[in-house]
Design a protein around this motif. Structure first.
Motif, PDB file in Angstrom:
ATOM      1  N   GLY A 167      11.630 -43.238   1.872  1.00  0.00           N
ATOM      2  CA  GLY A 167      10.608 -44.086   2.287  1.00  0.00           C
ATOM      3  C   GLY A 167      11.264 -45.717   1.897  1.00  0.00           C
ATOM      4  N   ASP A 168      10.656 -46.553   2.556  1.00  0.00           N
ATOM      5  CA  ASP A 168      10.926 -48.135   2.536  1.00  0.00           C
ATOM      6  C   ASP A 168      10.584 -48.311   0.835  1.00  0.00           C
ATOM      7  OD1 ASP A 168      12.040 -48.076   4.776  1.00  0.00           O
ATOM      8  OD2 ASP A 168      10.246 -49.061   5.605  1.00  0.00           O
ATOM      9  N   ASP A 169       9.485 -47.631   0.315  1.00  0.00           N
ATOM     10  CA  ASP A 169       9.213 -48.340  -0.699  1.00  0.00           C
ATOM     11  C   ASP A 169       9.544 -47.243  -1.854  1.00  0.00           C
ATOM     12  OD1 ASP A 169       7.799 -50.502   0.219  1.00  0.00           O
ATOM     13  OD2 ASP A 169       6.272 -49.002   0.958  1.00  0.00           O
ATOM     14  N   PHE A 170      10.697 -46.559  -1.718  1.00  0.00           N
ATOM     15  CA  PHE A 170      10.942 -45.677  -2.885  1.00  0.00           C
ATOM     16  C   PHE A 170      11.855 -46.660  -3.597  1.00  0.00           C
ATOM     17  CE2 PHE A 170      13.903 -42.523  -4.776  1.00  0.00           C
ATOM     18  CZ  PHE A 170      13.168 -41.649  -5.341  1.00  0.00           C
ATOM     19  N   PRO A 171      11.531 -46.593  -4.947  1.00  0.00           N
ATOM     20  CA  PRO A 171      12.519 -47.478  -5.990  1.00  0.00           C
ATOM     21  C   PRO A 171      13.719 -47.470  -6.007  1.00  0.00           C
ATOM     22  CG  PRO A 171      11.156 -46.147  -7.227  1.00  0.00           C
ATOM     23  CD  PRO A 171      10.889 -45.786  -5.829  1.00  0.00           C
ATOM     24  N   ASP A 172      14.529 -46.472  -6.124  1.00  0.00           N
ATOM     25  CA  ASP A 172      16.029 -46.258  -6.534  1.00  0.00           C
ATOM     26  C   ASP A 172      16.606 -46.523  -5.042  1.00  0.00           C
ATOM     27  OD1 ASP A 172      18.481 -45.994  -7.073  1.00  0.00           O
ATOM     28  OD2 ASP A 172      18.119 -43.881  -7.772  1.00  0.00           O
TER      29      ASP A 172
ATOM     30  N   GLU B  78       7.505 -40.898  -6.109  1.00  0.00           N
ATOM     31  CA  GLU B  78       8.292 -42.119  -6.606  1.00  0.00           C
ATOM     32  C   GLU B  78       8.705 -41.936  -8.004  1.00  0.00           C
ATOM     33  OE1 GLU B  78       5.927 -45.698  -5.876  1.00  0.00           O
ATOM     34  OE2 GLU B  78       6.554 -46.493  -7.718  1.00  0.00           O
ATOM     35  N   SER B  79       7.640 -41.282  -8.765  1.00  0.00           N
ATOM     36  CA  SER B  79       7.875 -40.872 -10.351  1.00  0.00           C
ATOM     37  C   SER B  79       8.814 -39.741 -10.357  1.00  0.00           C
ATOM     38  CB  SER B  79       6.923 -40.760 -10.975  1.00  0.00           C
ATOM     39  OG  SER B  79       6.249 -39.557 -10.525  1.00  0.00           O
ATOM     40  N   GLY B  80       9.405 -39.058  -9.408  1.00  0.00           N
ATOM     41  CA  GLY B  80      10.155 -37.884  -9.725  1.00  0.00           C
ATOM     42  C   GLY B  80      11.688 -38.120 -10.226  1.00  0.00           C
ATOM     43  N   LEU B  81      11.926 -37.345 -11.150  1.00  0.00           N
ATOM     44  CA  LEU B  81      13.027 -37.668 -11.468  1.00  0.00           C
ATOM     45  C   LEU B  81      14.170 -36.755 -10.893  1.00  0.00           C
ATOM     46  CD1 LEU B  81      12.360 -37.090 -15.188  1.00  0.00           C
ATOM     47  CD2 LEU B  81      12.863 -39.354 -14.362  1.00  0.00           C
TER      48      LEU B  81
ATOM     49  N   MET C  10       3.849 -46.010   7.816  1.00  0.00           N
ATOM     50  CA  MET C  10       4.023 -45.207   6.704  1.00  0.00           C
ATOM     51  C   MET C  10       2.898 -45.669   5.429  1.00  0.00           C
ATOM     52  SD  MET C  10       7.522 -43.832   5.525  1.00  0.00           S
ATOM     53  CE  MET C  10       8.809 -43.373   6.831  1.00  0.00           C
ATOM     54  N   LYS C  11       2.279 -44.651   5.029  1.00  0.00           N
ATOM     55  CA  LYS C  11       1.224 -45.138   4.028  1.00  0.00           C
ATOM     56  C   LYS C  11       2.015 -45.059   2.756  1.00  0.00           C
ATOM     57  CE  LYS C  11      -2.234 -42.445   4.907  1.00  0.00           C
ATOM     58  NZ  LYS C  11      -3.423 -41.620   4.722  1.00  0.00           N
ATOM     59  N   LEU C  12       1.498 -45.792   1.739  1.00  0.00           N
ATOM     60  CA  LEU C  12       2.129 -45.771   0.430  1.00  0.00           C
ATOM     61  C   LEU C  12       1.128 -44.729  -0.512  1.00  0.00           C
ATOM     62  CD1 LEU C  12       3.890 -47.206  -1.692  1.00  0.00           C
ATOM     63  CD2 LEU C  12       1.724 -48.653  -2.452  1.00  0.00           C
ATOM     64  N   GLY C  13       1.984 -43.854  -1.091  1.00  0.00           N
ATOM     65  CA  GLY C  13       1.469 -42.623  -1.977  1.00  0.00           C
ATOM     66  C   GLY C  13       1.397 -43.192  -3.329  1.00  0.00           C
ATOM     67  N   ASN C  14       0.705 -42.395  -3.922  1.00  0.00           N
ATOM     68  CA  ASN C  14       0.329 -42.661  -5.572  1.00  0.00           C
ATOM     69  C   ASN C  14       1.699 -42.333  -6.299  1.00  0.00           C
ATOM     70  OD1 ASN C  14      -0.082 -41.222  -8.309  1.00  0.00           O
ATOM     71  ND2 ASN C  14      -1.818 -42.381  -8.122  1.00  0.00           N
ATOM     72  N   PRO C  15       2.273 -43.253  -7.102  1.00  0.00           N
ATOM     73  CA  PRO C  15       3.521 -42.881  -7.675  1.00  0.00           C
ATOM     74  C   PRO C  15       3.820 -41.515  -8.413  1.00  0.00           C
ATOM     75  CG  PRO C  15       2.634 -44.883  -8.950  1.00  0.00           C
ATOM     76  CD  PRO C  15       1.435 -44.343  -7.712  1.00  0.00           C
ATOM     77  N   TYR C  16       2.359 -40.989  -8.918  1.00  0.00           N
ATOM     78  CA  TYR C  16       2.593 -39.472  -9.324  1.00  0.00           C
ATOM     79  C   TYR C  16       2.162 -38.417  -8.330  1.00  0.00           C
ATOM     80  CZ  TYR C  16       2.734 -42.176 -13.677  1.00  0.00           C
ATOM     81  OH  TYR C  16       3.030 -42.975 -14.790  1.00  0.00           O
ATOM     82  N   GLY C  17       2.044 -38.850  -7.020  1.00  0.00           N
ATOM     83  CA  GLY C  17       1.786 -38.031  -6.008  1.00  0.00           C
ATOM     84  C   GLY C  17       0.264 -37.504  -6.150  1.00  0.00           C
ATOM     85  N   THR C  18      -0.665 -37.983  -6.619  1.00  0.00           N
ATOM     86  CA  THR C  18      -2.039 -37.574  -6.517  1.00  0.00           C
ATOM     87  C   THR C  18      -2.620 -37.348  -4.976  1.00  0.00           C
ATOM     88  OG1 THR C  18      -2.699 -39.850  -7.046  1.00  0.00           O
ATOM     89  CG2 THR C  18      -2.704 -38.317  -8.851  1.00  0.00           C
ATOM     90  N   HIS C  19      -1.910 -38.395  -4.211  1.00  0.00           N
ATOM     91  CA  HIS C  19      -2.441 -38.299  -2.780  1.00  0.00           C
ATOM     92  C   HIS C  19      -2.241 -37.172  -2.146  1.00  0.00           C
ATOM     93  CE1 HIS C  19       1.791 -39.366  -3.146  1.00  0.00           C
ATOM     94  NE2 HIS C  19       2.052 -38.959  -1.963  1.00  0.00           N
ATOM     95  N   ARG C  20      -1.204 -36.203  -2.721  1.00  0.00           N
ATOM     96  CA  ARG C  20      -1.162 -34.814  -2.012  1.00  0.00           C
ATOM     97  C   ARG C  20      -1.788 -33.755  -2.746  1.00  0.00           C
ATOM     98  NH1 ARG C  20       2.912 -33.874   1.591  1.00  0.00           N
ATOM     99  NH2 ARG C  20       4.427 -35.843   1.977  1.00  0.00           N
ATOM    100  N   VAL C  21      -2.526 -33.918  -3.625  1.00  0.00           N
ATOM    101  CA  VAL C  21      -3.314 -32.798  -4.382  1.00  0.00           C
ATOM    102  C   VAL C  21      -4.676 -32.626  -3.411  1.00  0.00           C
ATOM    103  CG1 VAL C  21      -4.964 -32.334  -6.161  1.00  0.00           C
ATOM    104  CG2 VAL C  21      -2.706 -33.501  -6.721  1.00  0.00           C
ATOM    105  N   ILE C  22      -4.598 -31.213  -3.029  1.00  0.00           N
ATOM    106  CA  ILE C  22      -6.017 -30.868  -2.359  1.00  0.00           C
ATOM    107  C   ILE C  22      -7.032 -30.450  -3.138  1.00  0.00           C
ATOM    108  CG2 ILE C  22      -6.728 -28.984  -0.454  1.00  0.00           C
ATOM    109  CD1 ILE C  22      -3.800 -29.192   0.759  1.00  0.00           C
TER     110      ILE C  22
END
Ligand SMILES: NC(=O)c1ccc[n+]([C@@H]2O[C@H](COP(=O)([O-])OP(=O)(O)OC[C@H]3O[C@@H](n4cnc5c(N)ncnc54)[C@H](OP(=O)(O)O)[C@@H]3O)[C@@H](O)[C@H]2O)c1
Ligand SMILES: NC(=O)c1ccc[n+]([C@@H]2O[C@H](COP(=O)([O-])OP(=O)(O)OC[C@H]3O[C@@H](n4cnc5c(N)ncnc54)[C@H](OP(=O)(O)O)[C@@H]3O)[C@@H](O)[C@H]2O)c1
Lengths: 343, 343
Positions: free
Chosen positions: B98-103, B148-151, B1-13
Motif C-alpha cells: 500500500g502507498d501508505d505503508f511506512p517502510d 502498518e505496525s506489523g513486524l 484505497m482506504k487508510l486502515g488503523n496502524p494496529y489493524g482494528t479496522h479488520r476486527v469483526i
C-alpha cells in the motif's frame, strides 16, 4: 504427629506430585501434621475476580452463591474458583500449633490473617453465616490449615479485623508499586477506583512525586469517590476493555509521552491491550488482575511491536503486609473510605 | 484505497473495539488498505503449544489436522488456536504494498518472515500442500495481510527460508535472555532441549560465562543431542510438571543456592511451580512458554512465599531477529542440528 512437606504436598490428592495450589483436590482433614497450624475461621475474603464470577454464575442469588461456595470446598478441599483459578484469604484464630511449626512467637488464641491464597488452603466449612456481596466477605463457622511455608500476619491492635482482612487481601499490589515507581514518572492505574487500585494510586503518587499519576476507572461513582481522596493527578472514566479509546485518552493527557509504569487492578477480562498500548517503549506493565490472560498479554505486545516488560503480579513481596496497613495509618481519607466500604 | 488503523482494528469483526489479536473474528478479505501489505504465503510455522494441542485433538491424523487448521481459519479469519490462544508465524513473498505503508525499502518480490503472531494476521488458505508434523511447518497456497505496525524480517541470503522461519518463530526468547542473564549467574532453562530452549541455552552460557547453565529436559533423545552441542554445564533429564523432583535435583546441582534466572521454554501445561521453586529469592522467572497460566504463576509464588519477579514472555524485543539468526552464524553445531531438524 507426622511431619508434612513444608509446601503442603502431603495433602495433595490429585494430581500426584503437584503442589496444593495447582492441585485439583487436596485433603482437608482437620487433624494437623506436626509442622502445620489449625485455625478457627471467622471470615473468608473471596478474591474479587472469583467473587465476580460466582455472583454472575448465580444471578446474584444469595442461596445459590452459598451452595456454589460449599460445593467448591466439598469437591476440592479448598475454596478455589474453577474458572478463575483464584481464591482469596481468611481471618481466624489459632486453635492448635504443631510442634515443628517454625514460628515460635505464635500462640494459641492469636488472631491472624493468612497471606497465602485460599486456592491452596485446606478448608472445611460447617456453616455459612453471612454473605456480604458488597465487601466480597463471607462469615463462616469452619476450620482451615496453614502449612509450614504459609505466610500470615497478626491482626494489628489499631485496625479492625475486617478492615485488616480487606487490605491484606491485596497487600502485594501497593508493595510492588513501591518497588517499581520512581520519581518523575508517568504512572497509570487501570481499575484505580477499586480496593487494590486506591492503595496502588496512593503509593504511586508517593513514589512518583513530581510525576503524573493517572487513574482509569469504569464507574462514575468509583471515580468520584477517588477524586475526593485527592491522591492522583487525573481520573479518566472509561472502559479498559476498549483499548483504542483508552489509548487516545492517555495520549491526550500525557501529550503522547505515554506511561513509564502501568498497573492493572481490574477484575474483568480483556484489558491487556489497553495496558500495553499506553505503555512507553521499554516501560513496565504490572498485571495484578487475576483476570489477566497470559497469551493475550504475550501475543498482544508482540502483535503491536511493543518492547515493554510485562510482570505477573506476585501476591507476595517482603514487608507487604506492613506497607499496606501503613497506608491506612498515613491516610485518614483512605481509612475513612475503606471503613465505609469494607466493614 | 482506504487508510486502515496502524494496529489493524479496522479488520476486527467481533468484538467491536478489540484489537486483532484478542478478537474472535477478523476480516480476511484480501483487498489491502493503503497502509497494509499483501503476502503470497509459502509456509506457516505453527506455534509449538498450538500444534501440540491440534495434534492431540486430532489423534495425530494428518487429514484431521488439515481440516482443523482450515476450520479455524475459516471461522476466525486467522490461524489462532482457540484453546491455547496462540498462532505462530509465516514466510511469504510480498505481492503488493500500500502507498501508505511506512517502510519504503520493502519491494514487491521480497521474501519476508512475519514477526507478529498468526493469531492476529488476516489469512486465507486456498490449499494445504504439506503438513510436517516434526517441524510444526505447514506448506500452503494462500495469502496474508500485514498491518502498518506489523513486524517482519527479510529472509537473509546465507540462511535457508525454512531454517530462518524456524528460528525467527522463537526469536524473542534468546534476545530476552541476553537482556536478563549476567556474568556469574546460575541459570536454568526448562525445556532447554527444544528449539527456543537450545537458542536460550546458548545465549545464557554466552552471558553467564563463569556462571552455571543447567537445562531440564523431558526426553532422553533431546537431552543427548543437547549434550553433544557442548553449550551448557549440566543437563537434567526430568519432568518439569513434577515440581518437588525438579526442586531436589536443582538443589543438588547448585548446592542449595538455586537459580538467579529461570527460563521456561516447554510446550506443556503445569510447569509453573517447578520454575518458581528453583528460583532464588529476588530472582527472575521468564515464562516464554505459551502454556503458562497466569493465575498458577501468580498464586503459586505467593503460595510458597517466594519473593521473585515473574515476566511474561513478550515475543518482541528490539533486534531480536538479528540476534537469533546470528546464533546460527556463530555456532556451527547448532546450525547443523537445526538444519537436520527443521528443513
Ligand atoms: N495477584 C494477586 O496476588 C492478587 C491478590 C488479590 C487480588 N487480585 C486481583 O486484583 C484485582 C483487583 O482486586 P480488587 O480487590 O482491587 O477489586 P475491586 O475492588 O473490585 O476493583 C476493581 C476495579 O476495577 C474497575 N473496573 C472493572 N471493570 C473495568 C473496566 N472495564 N475498565 C476500567 N475499570 C474497571 C472496577 O470498577 P467498577 O467497580 O465500577 O466495576 C473496580 O474499581 C482482581 O482481579 C483480583 O482478582 C490479585
Ligand atoms: N512468547 C512468545 O512470543 C512465543 C513465541 C513462540 C513460541 N513460544 C512458546 O515457547 C514454547 C517453546 O517453543 P519451542 O518451539 O521451543 O518448542 P519445542 O521445540 O517443542 O520445545 C519444547 C521443549 O520442552 C520439552 N518439554 C516438554 N514437556 C516437558 C516436561 N514436562 N519437562 C521438561 N521438558 C519438557 C520438550 O521435550 P520433548 O520434545 O521431549 O517433549 C521440548 O524439548 C512453546 O510453549 C511455544 O508456544 C512463545
Amino acid at each position: 504427629m507426622k511431619l508434612g512437606n513444608p509446601y503442603g504436598t502431603h495433602r495433595v490428592i490429585e494430581p500426584k506430585g503437584a503442589l496444593p495450589q495447582p492441585a485439583k483436590k487436596i485433603n482437608n482433614d482437620m487433624n494437623i501434621y506436626s509442622n502445620e497450624i489449625l485455625l478457627n475461621v471467622k471470615t473468608l475474603n473471596v478474591d474479587s475476580a472469583s467473587f465476580t464470577q460466582i455472583k454472575n454464575a448465580c444471578d446474584n442469588d444469595e442461596k445459590k452463591i452459598e451452595n456454589m461456595i460449599l460445593n467448591i470446598v466439598n469437591e476440592r478441599g479448598k475454596l478455589q474458583n474453577p474458572v478463575t483459578g483464584s481464591g482469596g484469604m481468611l481471618i481466624g484464630e489459632v486453635l492448635e500449633i504443631g510442634d515443628d511449626f517454625p514460628d515460635k512467637d505464635l500462640c494459641v488464641g492469636d488472631k491472624i490473617a493468612t497471606l497465602v491464597s485460599l486456592s491452596l488452603t485446606p478448608l472445611k466449612i460447617d456453616r455459612i453465616l453471612k454473605i456480604n456481596k458488597d465487601t466480597d466477605q463471607v462469615d463462616i463457622i469452619g476450620k482451615a490449615i496453614l502449612f509450614e511455608s504459609g505466610l500470615y500476619a497478626k491482626i494489628p491492635e489499631d485496625i479492625s479485623e475486617k478492615l485488616s482482612l480487606a487490605v491484606l487481601d491485596v497487600a502485594g499490589a501497593p508493595a510492588q508499586v513501591n518497588k517499581l515507581v520512581k520519581d518523575g514518572q508517568n504512572v497509570c492505574i487501570i481499575g484505580g477506583g477499586g480496593k487494590s487500585g486506591v492503595l496502588c494510586a496512593y503509593q504511586a503518587k508517593k513514589n512518583a512525586k513530581n510525576g503524573k499519576v493517572i487513574v482509569v476507572e469504569y464507574s462514575k461513582e468509583n471515580a468520584e469517590r477517588l477524586k475526593k481522596l485527592d491522591i492522583v493527578d487525573e481520573v479518566v472514566v472509561a472502559d479498559a476493555t476498549k483499548p483504542v479509546d483508552i489509548y487516545e485518552k492517555i495520549c491526550d493527557i500525557t501529550k503522547n509521552e505515554l506511561c513509564d509504569v502501568v498497573i492493572n487492578n481490574v477484575n474483568v477480562e480483556n484489558t491487556e491491550m489497553s495496558s500495553i498500548l499506553i505503555t512507553k517503549d521499554e516501560g513496565i506493565v504490572y498485571f495484578f488482575s487475576m483476570a489477566t490472560s497470559f497469551t493475550k498479554a504475550a501475543l498482544g505486545a508482540e502483535g503491536v511491536g511493543k518492547d515493554i516488560n510485562m510482570i505477573i503480579g506476585n501476591g507476595y513481596t517482603k514487608n507487604h503486609a506492613d506497607l499496606s496497613l501503613n497506608i491506612l495509618r498515613e491516610s485518614n481519607k483512605i481509612r475513612n473510605l475503606f471503613e465505609k466500604l469494607y466493614i
